[in-house]
Design a protein around this motif. Sequence first.
Motif, PDB file in Angstrom:
ATOM      1  N   ALA A 141       3.494  -4.557   3.109  1.00 61.57           N
ATOM      2  CA  ALA A 141       4.311  -3.398   3.471  1.00 61.57           C
ATOM      3  C   ALA A 141       3.530  -2.130   3.146  1.00 61.57           C
ATOM      4  CB  ALA A 141       5.647  -3.398   2.726  1.00 61.57           C
ATOM      5  N   LEU A 142       3.902  -1.064   3.832  1.00 64.61           N
ATOM      6  CA  LEU A 142       3.327   0.262   3.599  1.00 64.61           C
ATOM      7  C   LEU A 142       4.443   1.198   3.160  1.00 64.61           C
ATOM      8  CD1 LEU A 142       0.992   2.381   3.906  1.00 64.61           C
ATOM      9  CD2 LEU A 142       1.755   2.675   6.283  1.00 64.61           C
ATOM     10  N   VAL A 143       4.209   1.946   2.085  1.00 65.42           N
ATOM     11  CA  VAL A 143       5.148   2.957   1.605  1.00 65.42           C
ATOM     12  C   VAL A 143       4.522   4.327   1.818  1.00 65.42           C
ATOM     13  CG1 VAL A 143       6.253   3.940  -0.450  1.00 65.42           C
ATOM     14  CG2 VAL A 143       6.302   1.467  -0.068  1.00 65.42           C
ATOM     15  N   VAL A 144       5.247   5.210   2.512  1.00 69.74           N
ATOM     16  CA  VAL A 144       4.767   6.561   2.814  1.00 69.74           C
ATOM     17  C   VAL A 144       5.650   7.552   2.063  1.00 69.74           C
ATOM     18  CG1 VAL A 144       4.351   8.268   4.611  1.00 69.74           C
ATOM     19  CG2 VAL A 144       3.911   5.850   5.071  1.00 69.74           C
ATOM     20  N   LEU A 145       5.036   8.334   1.183  1.00 75.62           N
ATOM     21  CA  LEU A 145       5.782   9.228   0.297  1.00 75.62           C
ATOM     22  C   LEU A 145       5.804  10.675   0.785  1.00 75.62           C
ATOM     23  CD1 LEU A 145       4.610   7.848  -3.164  1.00 75.62           C
ATOM     24  CD2 LEU A 145       6.635   7.229  -1.837  1.00 75.62           C
TER      25      LEU A 145
ATOM     26  N   CYS B  66       9.853   5.517  -6.177  1.00 78.45           N
ATOM     27  CA  CYS B  66       9.000   6.096  -5.141  1.00 78.45           C
ATOM     28  C   CYS B  66       9.525   7.476  -4.779  1.00 78.45           C
ATOM     29  CB  CYS B  66       9.012   5.211  -3.895  1.00 78.45           C
ATOM     30  SG  CYS B  66       8.455   3.511  -4.184  1.00 78.45           S
ATOM     31  N   THR B  67       8.747   8.511  -5.061  1.00 78.07           N
ATOM     32  CA  THR B  67       9.167   9.894  -4.819  1.00 78.07           C
ATOM     33  C   THR B  67       7.994  10.698  -4.277  1.00 78.07           C
ATOM     34  OG1 THR B  67       8.660  10.509  -7.124  1.00 78.07           O
ATOM     35  CG2 THR B  67      10.913   9.819  -6.643  1.00 78.07           C
ATOM     36  N   HIS B  68       8.311  11.854  -3.698  1.00 79.88           N
ATOM     37  CA  HIS B  68       7.220  12.732  -3.288  1.00 79.88           C
ATOM     38  C   HIS B  68       6.691  13.518  -4.477  1.00 79.88           C
ATOM     39  CE1 HIS B  68       4.640  15.131  -0.806  1.00 79.88           C
ATOM     40  NE2 HIS B  68       5.182  16.242  -1.282  1.00 79.88           N
TER      41      HIS B  68
ATOM     42  N   HIS C 200       0.843  -1.188   0.000  1.00 78.74           N
ATOM     43  CA  HIS C 200       0.000   0.000   0.000  1.00 78.74           C
ATOM     44  C   HIS C 200       0.884   1.245   0.000  1.00 78.74           C
ATOM     45  CE1 HIS C 200      -3.698  -2.211   1.908  1.00 78.74           C
ATOM     46  NE2 HIS C 200      -3.320  -2.717   0.754  1.00 78.74           N
ATOM     47  N   VAL C 201       0.496   2.237  -0.783  1.00 80.49           N
ATOM     48  CA  VAL C 201       1.283   3.462  -0.939  1.00 80.49           C
ATOM     49  C   VAL C 201       0.403   4.661  -0.618  1.00 80.49           C
ATOM     50  CG1 VAL C 201       2.819   4.765  -2.450  1.00 80.49           C
ATOM     51  CG2 VAL C 201       2.517   2.307  -2.826  1.00 80.49           C
ATOM     52  N   VAL C 202       0.917   5.577   0.223  1.00 83.23           N
ATOM     53  CA  VAL C 202       0.188   6.801   0.555  1.00 83.23           C
ATOM     54  C   VAL C 202       1.125   7.990   0.447  1.00 83.23           C
ATOM     55  CG1 VAL C 202      -1.357   5.562   2.118  1.00 83.23           C
ATOM     56  CG2 VAL C 202       0.652   6.706   3.046  1.00 83.23           C
ATOM     57  N   SER C 203       0.536   9.155   0.222  1.00 79.09           N
ATOM     58  CA  SER C 203       1.291  10.407   0.198  1.00 79.09           C
ATOM     59  C   SER C 203       0.383  11.537   0.653  1.00 79.09           C
ATOM     60  CB  SER C 203       1.800  10.693  -1.221  1.00 79.09           C
ATOM     61  OG  SER C 203       2.639  11.844  -1.240  1.00 79.09           O
ATOM     62  N   ASP C 204       1.002  12.610   1.115  1.00 79.14           N
ATOM     63  CA  ASP C 204       0.260  13.804   1.531  1.00 79.14           C
ATOM     64  C   ASP C 204      -0.750  13.458   2.625  1.00 79.14           C
ATOM     65  OD1 ASP C 204       1.152  15.963  -0.643  1.00 79.14           O
ATOM     66  OD2 ASP C 204       0.891  14.028  -1.624  1.00 79.14           O
ATOM     67  N   VAL C 205      -0.215  12.903   3.695  1.00 79.34           N
ATOM     68  CA  VAL C 205      -1.031  12.464   4.827  1.00 79.34           C
ATOM     69  C   VAL C 205      -1.543  13.664   5.612  1.00 79.34           C
ATOM     70  CG1 VAL C 205      -1.055  11.042   6.907  1.00 79.34           C
ATOM     71  CG2 VAL C 205       0.324  10.336   4.944  1.00 79.34           C
ATOM     72  N   HIS C 206      -0.715  14.662   5.790  1.00 76.61           N
ATOM     73  CA  HIS C 206      -1.087  15.931   6.414  1.00 76.61           C
ATOM     74  C   HIS C 206      -1.941  15.762   7.675  1.00 76.61           C
ATOM     75  CE1 HIS C 206       0.807  18.305   3.355  1.00 76.61           C
ATOM     76  NE2 HIS C 206       0.086  17.764   2.383  1.00 76.61           N
ATOM     77  N   GLY C 207      -1.421  14.942   8.591  1.00 73.42           N
ATOM     78  CA  GLY C 207      -2.044  14.850   9.901  1.00 73.42           C
ATOM     79  C   GLY C 207      -3.166  13.858  10.050  1.00 73.42           C
ATOM     80  N   ASN C 208      -3.526  13.132   8.992  1.00 73.61           N
ATOM     81  CA  ASN C 208      -4.652  12.194   9.080  1.00 73.61           C
ATOM     82  C   ASN C 208      -4.175  10.879   9.708  1.00 73.61           C
ATOM     83  OD1 ASN C 208      -6.951  10.655   8.819  1.00 73.61           O
ATOM     84  ND2 ASN C 208      -7.352  11.238   6.692  1.00 73.61           N
TER      85      ASN C 208
ATOM     86  N   TYR D 234       8.068   1.845   4.886  1.00 74.82           N
ATOM     87  CA  TYR D 234       9.214   2.461   4.234  1.00 74.82           C
ATOM     88  C   TYR D 234       8.801   3.901   3.924  1.00 74.82           C
ATOM     89  CZ  TYR D 234      10.563  -2.405   3.823  1.00 74.82           C
ATOM     90  OH  TYR D 234      10.880  -3.709   4.110  1.00 74.82           O
ATOM     91  N   ALA D 235       9.495   4.862   4.521  1.00 72.65           N
ATOM     92  CA  ALA D 235       9.023   6.245   4.491  1.00 72.65           C
ATOM     93  C   ALA D 235      10.090   7.212   3.990  1.00 72.65           C
ATOM     94  CB  ALA D 235       8.558   6.669   5.882  1.00 72.65           C
ATOM     95  N   ILE D 236       9.639   8.214   3.225  1.00 72.88           N
ATOM     96  CA  ILE D 236      10.481   9.329   2.813  1.00 72.88           C
ATOM     97  C   ILE D 236       9.727  10.626   3.113  1.00 72.88           C
ATOM     98  CG2 ILE D 236      11.748   8.094   1.025  1.00 72.88           C
ATOM     99  CD1 ILE D 236       9.858   9.383  -1.048  1.00 72.88           C
TER     100      ILE D 236
END
Length: 264
Positions: free
Chosen positions: A25-29, A189-191, A4-12, A108-110
């Motif tokens: 695995a979880l990937v956080v961008l 995987c990039t922001h 699963h891949v997520v980005s722009d979580v902004h506090g959620n 795995y986070a950036i």
Amino acid sequence: MRVHVVSDVHGNADALKRAGDGADALVVLGDLLDFVDYHDHDKGIMGVLFGAEKVGEFARLRREGTRDETVAYSRTLWATLDDPAAAVDEAVREQYSTMFASMTAPTYAIPGNVDAPSAWPEFAGEGVHLVDGEVVTIGGLRFGFAGGAVLPDGVLPRPRKGAAWRPYLRAREEFDAAVSLLDQVDVLCTHIPPAVPELTYDVVARRAELGSKALLDLIRRQRPRWSVFGHVHQPLAARRRVGHTECRNVGHFKETGQPYVLRW
């Protein structure tokens, strides 16, 4: 494998707790921090520090005013604090304590541009891997990671004197050098997105964000299966095919609460 891949979580944080459900695995961008909450003005770091009314006026100026008006108003807000940098640091640390505790799957986070990556090692617990600038094998595929956003050409990454907050913005040469170290990747995987106009244009902000030509060159040269990214909250196109590679904006996770799923 299912990632699963997520980005722009902004506090959620509530949605982030569920983001890894059912995944290997979880990937956080990046963009964990909620700095200015344009929907709930009493939330976010500025909401905590200045209150909903003042953040509402700041948001209005961002929509309707000039850049000079917005900057001038922002400076009047920061001038009301005895130690703006300390206040921001405390708010950042409070958010990171919550956000990193919400990462439940092997992660795995950036960082994104709305992050303070120097603080991350303090909060990343067991099972959270900080992989900015690295290539990691997950389920037999090579995942290459590059965080942050790029500065416009000719702009040096120098913090404004007295600034309480500095986003994670990298000189293009620095970002390109980091990308050049990502070799034989299957999943990029990039922001920020590669420099494809449909992927960089935000239809609500009505402007193009800065993409990366180095990422586009890597895609054309290495032909990864996927290029996944965020940063552009309302893109003109959420996906584009570049040769062999599926380029995908994984979505504004703060609003959708839904991860993008990679399966192989």
